[in-house]
Design a protein around this motif. Structure first.
Motif, mmCIF file in Angstrom:
data_model
loop_
_atom_site.group_PDB
_atom_site.id
_atom_site.type_symbol
_atom_site.label_atom_id
_atom_site.label_comp_id
_atom_site.label_asym_id
_atom_site.label_seq_id
_atom_site.Cartn_x
_atom_site.Cartn_y
_atom_site.Cartn_z
ATOM 1 N N SER A 352 0.841 -1.199 0.000
ATOM 2 C CA SER A 352 0.000 0.000 0.000
ATOM 3 C C SER A 352 0.873 1.245 0.000
ATOM 4 N N LYS A 353 0.342 2.285 -0.575
ATOM 5 C CA LYS A 353 1.019 3.582 -0.578
ATOM 6 C C LYS A 353 1.162 4.097 0.858
ATOM 7 N N ALA A 354 0.086 3.927 1.648
ATOM 8 C CA ALA A 354 0.106 4.397 3.030
ATOM 9 C C ALA A 354 1.200 3.705 3.834
ATOM 10 N N GLY A 355 1.412 2.410 3.575
ATOM 11 C CA GLY A 355 2.445 1.678 4.306
ATOM 12 C C GLY A 355 3.829 2.239 4.062
ATOM 13 N N ARG A 356 4.131 2.603 2.816
ATOM 14 C CA ARG A 356 5.452 3.166 2.516
ATOM 15 C C ARG A 356 5.608 4.566 3.096
ATOM 16 N N VAL A 357 4.523 5.314 3.126
ATOM 17 C CA VAL A 357 4.596 6.637 3.762
ATOM 18 C C VAL A 357 4.895 6.487 5.246
ATOM 19 N N TYR A 358 4.311 5.494 5.880
ATOM 20 C CA TYR A 358 4.589 5.270 7.298
ATOM 21 C C TYR A 358 6.054 4.870 7.516
ATOM 22 N N ILE A 359 6.593 4.080 6.613
ATOM 23 C CA ILE A 359 8.018 3.727 6.743
ATOM 24 C C ILE A 359 8.870 4.988 6.674
ATOM 25 N N ALA A 360 8.539 5.873 5.739
ATOM 26 C CA ALA A 360 9.275 7.138 5.621
ATOM 27 C C ALA A 360 9.137 7.963 6.898
ATOM 28 N N LYS A 361 7.962 7.997 7.482
ATOM 29 C CA LYS A 361 7.741 8.756 8.714
ATOM 30 C C LYS A 361 8.539 8.161 9.867
ATOM 31 N N CYS A 362 8.584 6.825 9.928
ATOM 32 C CA CYS A 362 9.354 6.176 10.995
ATOM 33 C C CYS A 362 10.839 6.525 10.877
#
Length: 402
Positions: A352-362
């Motif tokens: 998911s796009k949201a999952g990769r954004v969360y990785i970037a945020k982490c």
């Protein structure tokens, strides 16, 4: 003071006495109560009559279809055996049950014009005679596939409880679930259609595990596509109730635990801080169970990563509330969240796009800007497919502008 007792209206010799209640008032009250009681009694009788009518109607339908199907089977046998033969008087193994066909084309003689598929059980003598007369031909199975669905009218006899699902019913359910999955992956209108499709078939498949968790998933879809807070709460509560019922029978279903957790999360969005924290424990409990039962499902790790990230960013008030309510407040770190999101990518790259954004945020929160930029770019490559992806797209733009 006793109601109706005379009391002086004025002091003096010419005092007049007036009752607290007139003579007609208690009579009027009693008449009203009697009217209400009569209406309740009449309503109760009407409900019973309606239920009896529905039971009779269902029994008549079953009888008519069964009679039609028995006649169809007799015609089929006459075609197969042109000469008459004796049959046993025993009917203990000749019950016929029916299931709604899936609508696919079928040239089998056992299908009636009404769209029902039959399965006929014959005596041992009949089966032996058929085998002798059909040597060299394709084997035709005439064993009964006995099915039953216990509905709200409770029309099934006690001696018919140990029955198995008919193959045509399984086929119909399979087609229904495929269509529901396709609509779930579509746009908002398709999600609404999928929700209605499952509702329309609830009576037929309410005791099927794979149907029920998809119905709960459709409730979750409706939470996302509607903007009204009351509607969101109603859909979330309805789906949660469906999963509570399902988990009583299928505690070993990863999907049931997963969607119960998701719907609890939807419902908690409209609750107080205390309720949200309590729901957080329930959410994690069921996601952990889903991972235990199905450790290769990336969605469960994504949900656990979301939980860890939110817990790691709890505000001061939420932490104090959790500490006051529970001996062991929820704890999780950004690193915990990152590990779960990376696990998602291992199991299903580009989940998911949201999952990769969360990785970037982490990575950003951990101070690794290089890795954060890398995952921001990877997230930008994926299309927006869900409402959550759209929100992540906005977050991605904000992160780039910083």
């Amino acid at each position: 003071v006793v109601p109706g007792a005379p009391v002086p209206a004025e002091v003096g010799d010419g005092a007049m006495y007036t009752p607290l209640l007139t003579h007609d008032e208690p009579v009027d009250v009693l008449e009203r109560l009697d009217f209400v009681l009569r209406n309740i009694s009449e309503l109760r009788k009407e409900v019973e009559e309606l239920r009896s009518s529905l039971q009779r109607l269902a029994a008549e339908i079953v009888g008519e279809v069964r009679s039609h199907l028995e006649e169809t089977q007799k015609v089929t046998r006459r075609r197969r055996f042109p000469f008459p033969r004796e049959r046993s008087d025993s009917t203990g193994s000749s019950s016929i049950y029916f299931t709604a066909s899936s609508g696919a084309a079928n040239t089998d003689d056992g299908e009636s014009e009404g769209g029902y598929t039959t399965a006929n059980a014959e005596s041992d003598y009949d089966r032996e005679s058929e085998r002798e007369s059909e040597e060299g031909e394709d084997e035709v199975s005439c064993e009964t596939v006995r099915t039953v669905r216990r509905d709200s009218l409770d029309l099934v006899n006690e001696d018919e409880t140990h029955l198995i699902l008919d193959s045509s019913l399984e086929e119909g359910l399979g087609q229904l679930l495929q269509q529901a999955d396709r609509l779930h992956s579509g746009d908002e209108q398709e999600k609404r259609e999928g929700f209605q499709l499952l509702l329309n078939n609830k009576l037929a498949y309410a005791d099927q595990q794979d149907f029920l968790w998809r119905l709960a998933r459709a409730h979750g879809d409706m939470c996302e596509v509607t903007d009204d807070a009351d509607e969101k709460r109603s859909y979330a509560a309805g789906g949660k109730d469906e999963m509570e019922t399902a988990l009583q029978k299928w505690d070993q279903s990863a999907e049931c635990h997963q969607w119960y957790a998701i719907l609890c999360g939807h419902l908690a969005e409209h609750e107080s801080i205390q309720k949200r924290i309590q729901t957080g424990y329930v959410f994690k409990e069921h996601i952990d169970k889903a991972i235990e039962l199905k450790p290769e499902d990336p969605k469960s790790y994504y949900l656990l990563g979301r939980w860890c990230y939110q817990v790691s960013h709890l505000g001061w008030l939420e932490k104090k509330t959790a500490a006051a309510l529970f001996e062991a407040p929820p704890t999780a770190t950004v690193q915990d969240a990152l590990q779960n999101f990376l696990r998602v990518e291992e199991l299903s790259p580009g989940f998911s796009k949201a999952g990769r954004v969360y990785i970037a945020k982490c990575y950003r929160d951990l101070g690794n800007n290089t890795a954060a930029v890398l995952w921001m770019n990877l997230a930008a490559e994926l299309p927006v497919q869900t409402k959550e992806d759209a929100e992540s797209e906005r977050e991605l733009e904000e992160m780039r502008s910083v």
